[in-house]
Design a protein around this motif. Structure first.
Motif, PDB file in Angstrom:
ATOM      1  N   GLN A  55       0.831  -1.205   0.000  1.00  0.00           N
ATOM      2  CA  GLN A  55       0.000   0.000   0.000  1.00  0.00           C
ATOM      3  C   GLN A  55       0.866   1.256   0.000  1.00  0.00           C
ATOM      4  O   GLN A  55       0.541   2.242  -0.659  1.00  0.00           O
ATOM      5  CB  GLN A  55      -0.923  -0.009   1.228  1.00  0.00           C
ATOM      6  N   ASP A  56       1.973   1.225   0.735  1.00  0.00           N
ATOM      7  CA  ASP A  56       2.846   2.394   0.815  1.00  0.00           C
ATOM      8  C   ASP A  56       3.385   2.793  -0.559  1.00  0.00           C
ATOM      9  O   ASP A  56       3.498   3.987  -0.873  1.00  0.00           O
ATOM     10  CB  ASP A  56       4.013   2.123   1.762  1.00  0.00           C
ATOM     11  N   GLU A  57       3.728   1.819  -1.384  1.00  0.00           N
ATOM     12  CA  GLU A  57       4.233   2.119  -2.720  1.00  0.00           C
ATOM     13  C   GLU A  57       3.137   2.746  -3.591  1.00  0.00           C
ATOM     14  O   GLU A  57       3.409   3.639  -4.404  1.00  0.00           O
ATOM     15  CB  GLU A  57       4.775   0.851  -3.371  1.00  0.00           C
ATOM     16  N   ALA A  58       1.916   2.282  -3.405  1.00  0.00           N
ATOM     17  CA  ALA A  58       0.793   2.826  -4.171  1.00  0.00           C
ATOM     18  C   ALA A  58       0.507   4.274  -3.775  1.00  0.00           C
ATOM     19  O   ALA A  58       0.335   5.154  -4.638  1.00  0.00           O
ATOM     20  CB  ALA A  58      -0.445   1.966  -3.972  1.00  0.00           C
ATOM     21  N   THR A  59       0.471   4.560  -2.471  1.00  0.00           N
ATOM     22  CA  THR A  59       0.192   5.931  -2.034  1.00  0.00           C
ATOM     23  C   THR A  59       1.344   6.865  -2.406  1.00  0.00           C
ATOM     24  O   THR A  59       1.125   8.037  -2.729  1.00  0.00           O
ATOM     25  CB  THR A  59      -0.064   5.996  -0.520  1.00  0.00           C
ATOM     26  N   SER A  60       2.566   6.354  -2.383  1.00  0.00           N
ATOM     27  CA  SER A  60       3.716   7.165  -2.778  1.00  0.00           C
ATOM     28  C   SER A  60       3.612   7.603  -4.238  1.00  0.00           C
ATOM     29  O   SER A  60       3.870   8.782  -4.572  1.00  0.00           O
ATOM     30  CB  SER A  60       5.012   6.389  -2.564  1.00  0.00           C
ATOM     31  N   ASP A  61       3.208   6.688  -5.121  1.00  0.00           N
ATOM     32  CA  ASP A  61       3.065   7.042  -6.531  1.00  0.00           C
ATOM     33  C   ASP A  61       1.913   8.020  -6.763  1.00  0.00           C
ATOM     34  O   ASP A  61       1.988   8.886  -7.639  1.00  0.00           O
ATOM     35  CB  ASP A  61       2.880   5.785  -7.380  1.00  0.00           C
ATOM     36  N   LEU A  62       0.844   7.884  -5.980  1.00  0.00           N
ATOM     37  CA  LEU A  62      -0.247   8.847  -6.081  1.00  0.00           C
ATOM     38  C   LEU A  62       0.243  10.230  -5.648  1.00  0.00           C
ATOM     39  O   LEU A  62      -0.001  11.240  -6.329  1.00  0.00           O
ATOM     40  CB  LEU A  62      -1.428   8.415  -5.204  1.00  0.00           C
ATOM     41  N   GLN A  63       0.945  10.273  -4.542  1.00  0.00           N
ATOM     42  CA  GLN A  63       1.441  11.524  -3.995  1.00  0.00           C
ATOM     43  C   GLN A  63       2.422  12.217  -4.949  1.00  0.00           C
ATOM     44  O   GLN A  63       2.474  13.447  -5.012  1.00  0.00           O
ATOM     45  CB  GLN A  63       2.133  11.252  -2.654  1.00  0.00           C
ATOM     46  N   ASN A  64       3.162  11.427  -5.713  1.00  0.00           N
ATOM     47  CA  ASN A  64       4.176  11.969  -6.612  1.00  0.00           C
ATOM     48  C   ASN A  64       3.702  12.084  -8.055  1.00  0.00           C
ATOM     49  O   ASN A  64       4.502  12.318  -8.969  1.00  0.00           O
ATOM     50  CB  ASN A  64       5.437  11.122  -6.538  1.00  0.00           C
ATOM     51  N   GLY A  65       2.399  11.910  -8.264  1.00  0.00           N
ATOM     52  CA  GLY A  65       1.817  12.158  -9.574  1.00  0.00           C
ATOM     53  C   GLY A  65       2.082  11.108 -10.629  1.00  0.00           C
ATOM     54  O   GLY A  65       1.930  11.369 -11.825  1.00  0.00           O
ATOM     55  N   ARG A  66       2.439   9.889 -10.198  1.00  0.00           N
ATOM     56  CA  ARG A  66       2.735   8.832 -11.167  1.00  0.00           C
ATOM     57  C   ARG A  66       1.506   7.998 -11.530  1.00  0.00           C
ATOM     58  O   ARG A  66       1.553   7.180 -12.440  1.00  0.00           O
ATOM     59  CB  ARG A  66       3.865   7.942 -10.642  1.00  0.00           C
ATOM     60  N   ILE A  67       0.425   8.186 -10.802  1.00  0.00           N
ATOM     61  CA  ILE A  67      -0.856   7.574 -11.150  1.00  0.00           C
ATOM     62  C   ILE A  67      -1.941   8.638 -11.011  1.00  0.00           C
ATOM     63  O   ILE A  67      -1.752   9.650 -10.324  1.00  0.00           O
ATOM     64  CB  ILE A  67      -1.191   6.345 -10.271  1.00  0.00           C
ATOM     65  N   ASP A  68      -3.065   8.418 -11.672  1.00  0.00           N
ATOM     66  CA  ASP A  68      -4.151   9.396 -11.650  1.00  0.00           C
ATOM     67  C   ASP A  68      -5.101   9.205 -10.478  1.00  0.00           C
ATOM     68  O   ASP A  68      -5.760  10.168 -10.042  1.00  0.00           O
ATOM     69  CB  ASP A  68      -4.957   9.301 -12.953  1.00  0.00           C
ATOM     70  N   ALA A  69      -5.203   7.964 -10.006  1.00  0.00           N
ATOM     71  CA  ALA A  69      -6.152   7.672  -8.924  1.00  0.00           C
ATOM     72  C   ALA A  69      -5.678   6.428  -8.183  1.00  0.00           C
ATOM     73  O   ALA A  69      -4.910   5.618  -8.721  1.00  0.00           O
ATOM     74  CB  ALA A  69      -7.552   7.445  -9.481  1.00  0.00           C
ATOM     75  N   LEU A  70      -6.144   6.295  -6.968  1.00  0.00           N
ATOM     76  CA  LEU A  70      -5.839   5.116  -6.147  1.00  0.00           C
ATOM     77  C   LEU A  70      -7.142   4.548  -5.627  1.00  0.00           C
ATOM     78  O   LEU A  70      -7.969   5.283  -5.071  1.00  0.00           O
ATOM     79  CB  LEU A  70      -4.945   5.511  -4.976  1.00  0.00           C
TER      80      LEU A  70
END
Length: 253
Positions: A165-180
């Motif tokens: 989960q931490d890797e997923a939220t990190s990518d959301l926070q850094n703009g690498r995904i559009d939604a979580l």
């Protein structure tokens, strides 16, 4: 009729004796350690969180000696089947696919899925149309990962799955995904802390409410019965409510 009554009484006595047999037993319980606030690895190697508090309360109720061990999420079910531990208390949702591999107790909490996006996102809702052409992240091998892969991706989104989960939220926070897409309670905890300034919640995903249960090896009926009785007992005596209040300002049962 008399014979049926005798059989029913015998069965009840059998279940009672099976549950009593857990008293004093050493039970190894696995959790992940990477799913706050349910299970969180600490610098000293210990694991804390809601799942751990529930596990300890259940073990105290059963008068069993329990050991909490860390296990990566992807290998959780195979490790249980290989007898590396006796139970999984790691916010594992009860699903038909998992029930083919392991047994579950009754639920110990219920949660919906929710979608979170960056604050400046133009995504308006959580439907498949809203996610079309977007990159949607989720933790792999979870109900939210399955939803991203089997619902959003099939409707035109790109599903990006992560080991934790931490890797997923990190990518959301850094703009690498559009939604979580995530367990609502987990992502709410994150947004109250690290994700507070970056993101906003779009809302719950309709029809995704699931129950989390304790995973057990197939056929371990005695342990399942003991856990079920213990869950009922801590709910009835207020222990469960006290634990929930440490983590959430609302009921999750």
């Amino acid at each position: 009729m008399k014979q049926l009554l005798i059989l029913a009484t015998t069965a009840l006595m059998g279940l009672t004796s099976l549950a009593a047999a857990q008293e004093g037993r050493e039970i190894r319980i696995a959790t992940e350690g990477a799913y706050p606030p349910f299970n969180v690895a600490q610098p000293d190697g210990s694991i804390t969180g809601f799942d751990v508090d529930i596990a300890n309360a259940l073990c105290a109720q059963m008068k069993a000696k329990c050991t909490i061990v860390a296990q990566d999420w992807d290998g959780m079910i195979p490790a249980l089947q290989a007898n590396r531990f006796d139970a999984i208390i790691a916010s594992m949702s009860i699903t038909e696919e998992r029930q083919k591999q392991i047994d579950f107790t009754n639920k110990y909490y219920t949660t919906p899925l929710a979608v979170v996006v960056p604050k400046d996102s133009t995504i308006a809702g959580v439907s498949t149309d809203d996610m079309k052409g977007k990159v949607v992240g989720a933790q792999a091998s979870t109900t939210q990962g399955n939803y991203a892969d089997e619902v959003y991706a099939k409707a035109g989104a790109e599903a990006k799955l992560y080991p934790t989960q931490d890797e997923a939220t990190s990518d959301l926070q850094n703009g690498r995904i559009d939604a979580l897409i995530s367990d609502k309670f987990v992502v709410t905890d994150w947004m109250n802390g690290e994700g507070k300034d970056c993101c906003r919640m779009l809302g719950d995903v309709p029809g995704t409410e699931t129950e989390a249960g304790i995973g057990l090896r197939k056929g371990d009926d005695a342990l399942r019965e003991s856990f079920n009785k213990a869950i009922d007992a801590i709910v009835a005596d207020g222990t469960y409510k006290t634990i929930v209040a440490k983590y959430f300002p609302f009921d999750i049962y």
